[in-house]
Design an enzyme around this catalytic site. Structure first.
Site, PDB file in Angstrom:
ATOM      1  N   PHE A  10       5.098   6.767  -1.248  1.00 19.36           N
ATOM      2  CA  PHE A  10       4.505   6.380  -2.523  1.00 19.36           C
ATOM      3  C   PHE A  10       3.587   5.185  -2.359  1.00 19.36           C
ATOM      4  O   PHE A  10       3.924   4.214  -1.672  1.00 19.36           O
ATOM      5  CB  PHE A  10       5.600   6.008  -3.538  1.00 19.36           C
ATOM      6  CG  PHE A  10       6.426   7.167  -4.005  1.00 19.36           C
ATOM      7  CD1 PHE A  10       6.149   7.795  -5.215  1.00 19.36           C
ATOM      8  CD2 PHE A  10       7.481   7.639  -3.242  1.00 19.36           C
ATOM      9  CE1 PHE A  10       6.912   8.871  -5.648  1.00 19.36           C
ATOM     10  CE2 PHE A  10       8.252   8.717  -3.667  1.00 19.36           C
ATOM     11  CZ  PHE A  10       7.967   9.333  -4.874  1.00 19.36           C
TER      12      PHE A  10
ATOM     13  N   HIS B   6       0.531   4.939   8.691  1.00 21.46           N
ATOM     14  CA  HIS B   6       1.400   3.796   8.984  1.00 21.46           C
ATOM     15  C   HIS B   6       2.783   3.963   8.359  1.00 21.46           C
ATOM     16  O   HIS B   6       3.777   3.530   8.957  1.00 21.46           O
ATOM     17  CB  HIS B   6       0.697   2.469   8.637  1.00 21.46           C
ATOM     18  CG  HIS B   6       1.055   1.813   7.358  1.00 21.46           C
ATOM     19  ND1 HIS B   6       0.450   2.123   6.164  1.00 21.46           N
ATOM     20  CD2 HIS B   6       1.958   0.834   7.077  1.00 21.46           C
ATOM     21  CE1 HIS B   6       0.946   1.364   5.207  1.00 21.46           C
ATOM     22  NE2 HIS B   6       1.870   0.567   5.728  1.00 21.46           N
TER      23      HIS B   6
ATOM     24  N   SER C  70       0.833  -1.206   0.000  1.00 21.19           N
ATOM     25  CA  SER C  70       0.000   0.000   0.000  1.00 21.19           C
ATOM     26  C   SER C  70       0.864   1.251   0.000  1.00 21.19           C
ATOM     27  O   SER C  70       0.514   2.258  -0.623  1.00 21.19           O
ATOM     28  CB  SER C  70      -0.954   0.001   1.191  1.00 21.19           C
ATOM     29  OG  SER C  70      -0.251  -0.077   2.413  1.00 21.19           O
ATOM     30  N   GLU C  71       2.029   1.216   0.693  1.00 19.14           N
ATOM     31  CA  GLU C  71       2.977   2.327   0.646  1.00 19.14           C
ATOM     32  C   GLU C  71       4.411   1.838   0.735  1.00 19.14           C
ATOM     33  O   GLU C  71       4.692   0.815   1.369  1.00 19.14           O
ATOM     34  CB  GLU C  71       2.732   3.339   1.775  1.00 19.14           C
ATOM     35  CG  GLU C  71       1.594   4.307   1.535  1.00 19.14           C
ATOM     36  CD  GLU C  71       0.308   3.859   2.183  1.00 19.14           C
ATOM     37  OE1 GLU C  71      -0.747   4.448   1.878  1.00 19.14           O
ATOM     38  OE2 GLU C  71       0.349   2.909   2.983  1.00 19.14           O
ATOM     39  N   THR C  72       5.287   2.593   0.084  1.00 21.66           N
ATOM     40  CA  THR C  72       6.731   2.419   0.160  1.00 21.66           C
ATOM     41  C   THR C  72       7.323   3.790   0.433  1.00 21.66           C
ATOM     42  O   THR C  72       6.882   4.782  -0.157  1.00 21.66           O
ATOM     43  CB  THR C  72       7.292   1.864  -1.164  1.00 21.66           C
ATOM     44  OG1 THR C  72       6.751   0.561  -1.393  1.00 21.66           O
ATOM     45  CG2 THR C  72       8.814   1.776  -1.131  1.00 21.66           C
TER      46      THR C  72
END
Length: 274
Positions: A65, A76, A45-47
């Site tokens: 991102f 998070h 979901s995110e990096t």
């Protein structure tokens, strides 16, 4: 080029029960295109990518991102990036993160990290037409929604309050075109005050996020302002996905809402980017 990397699990003290995050601890020299390509590849979901701060008040800067776009702020990733950054840095007390939304304070309480909820960018009533659309997408009637409000602190959340945690867990959403957070209260005496679920559209489908810091931040601001919650409280999220996310909410005397959770490291090493 080899870059230090961690994959961490956020809002859980038990690995693989929260929300995973990929953290590249040295993002210097990478272009936006390279960052976005890597985030698309991880398919989380995110990096995030850690960079030197541009503000003298900040300890580090982070870019966040999704697989398809950059976010100014997300919950998070804030806690997970801070956890990874602290693995190589001694910083007692409050840490200051610089991101697209500005400077975010993060404090430590033992193994738990908490961020100060950013101000809402949009709040207030939801238009009747949008409420009807969201209720239909969730497979419920407008009459099943106790209250609704914009609760946008960056991602664009619309918040819906249902009659109970059970009603939240029973949702089987269809097509949604907006990011929507749904919350319902547990009975008194339960270990958790609320059950939370977060849905958003992706590639023509509706996706559920396991545990969502930004949503819990804006939900807390809304629920506290309407007298429907009292701090401290713990929200449960991810139950419908077989996760066990636990988000701890508190409020200072000055009104600052803090969103906290445990973070554990699951993968550590290096990645080749650039």
């Amino acid at each position: 080029m080899k870059r230090p990397f961690q994959q961490v699990d956020v809002f859980t003290a038990e690995p693989y029960r929260g929300n995973p995050l990929a953290v590249v601890l040295d993002g210097e020299g990478l272009s936006t295109e390279q960052m976005q390509r890597f985030a698309h590849w991880t398919n989380l979901s995110e990096t995030t990518f850690v960079l030197p701060p541009t503000s003298r008040e900040a300890d580090y800067r982070v870019r966040i991102f999704t697989p398809t776009l950059e976010l100014p702020f997300a919950g998070h990733p804030t806690l997970g990036t801070c956890h990874a950054w602290l693995s190589g840095n001694e910083r007692p007390g409050t840490i200051v993160q610089e991101c697209g939304a500005g400077l975010i304070q993060i404090r430590q309480d033992g193994s738990r990290l908490s961020f100060a909820a950013p101000p809402l960018l949009r709040e207030g009533p939801v238009e009747a037409s949008l409420l009807s659309e969201l209720a239909g997408g969730l497979g419920i009637g407008v009459e099943d929604v106790v209250d609704a409000a914009w609760a946008d602190n960056g991602p664009g959340w619309v918040a819906l309050l249902l009659r109970s945690a059970d009603a939240v867990l029973a949702l089987d959403p269809g097509e949604l075109r907006h990011d929507v957070g749904v919350v319902g209260a547990y009975p008194g005496g339960s270990p958790y005050a609320f059950e939370v679920r977060a849905f958003f559209p992706k590639d023509g489908q509706t996706v559920e996020d396991p545990v969502t810091g930004s949503l819990n931040a804006s939900l807390a601001q809304w629920l506290l302002s309407t007298g429907r919650a009292a701090t401290p409280y713990t929200a449960s999220q991810g139950t419908a996905l077989g996760r066990a996310g636990r988000v701890h909410l508190d409020r200072d005397a000055d009104g600052t809402v803090w969103v906290g959770g445990d973070v554990v490291t699951c993968v550590e090493g290096t990645v080749h980017i650039g």
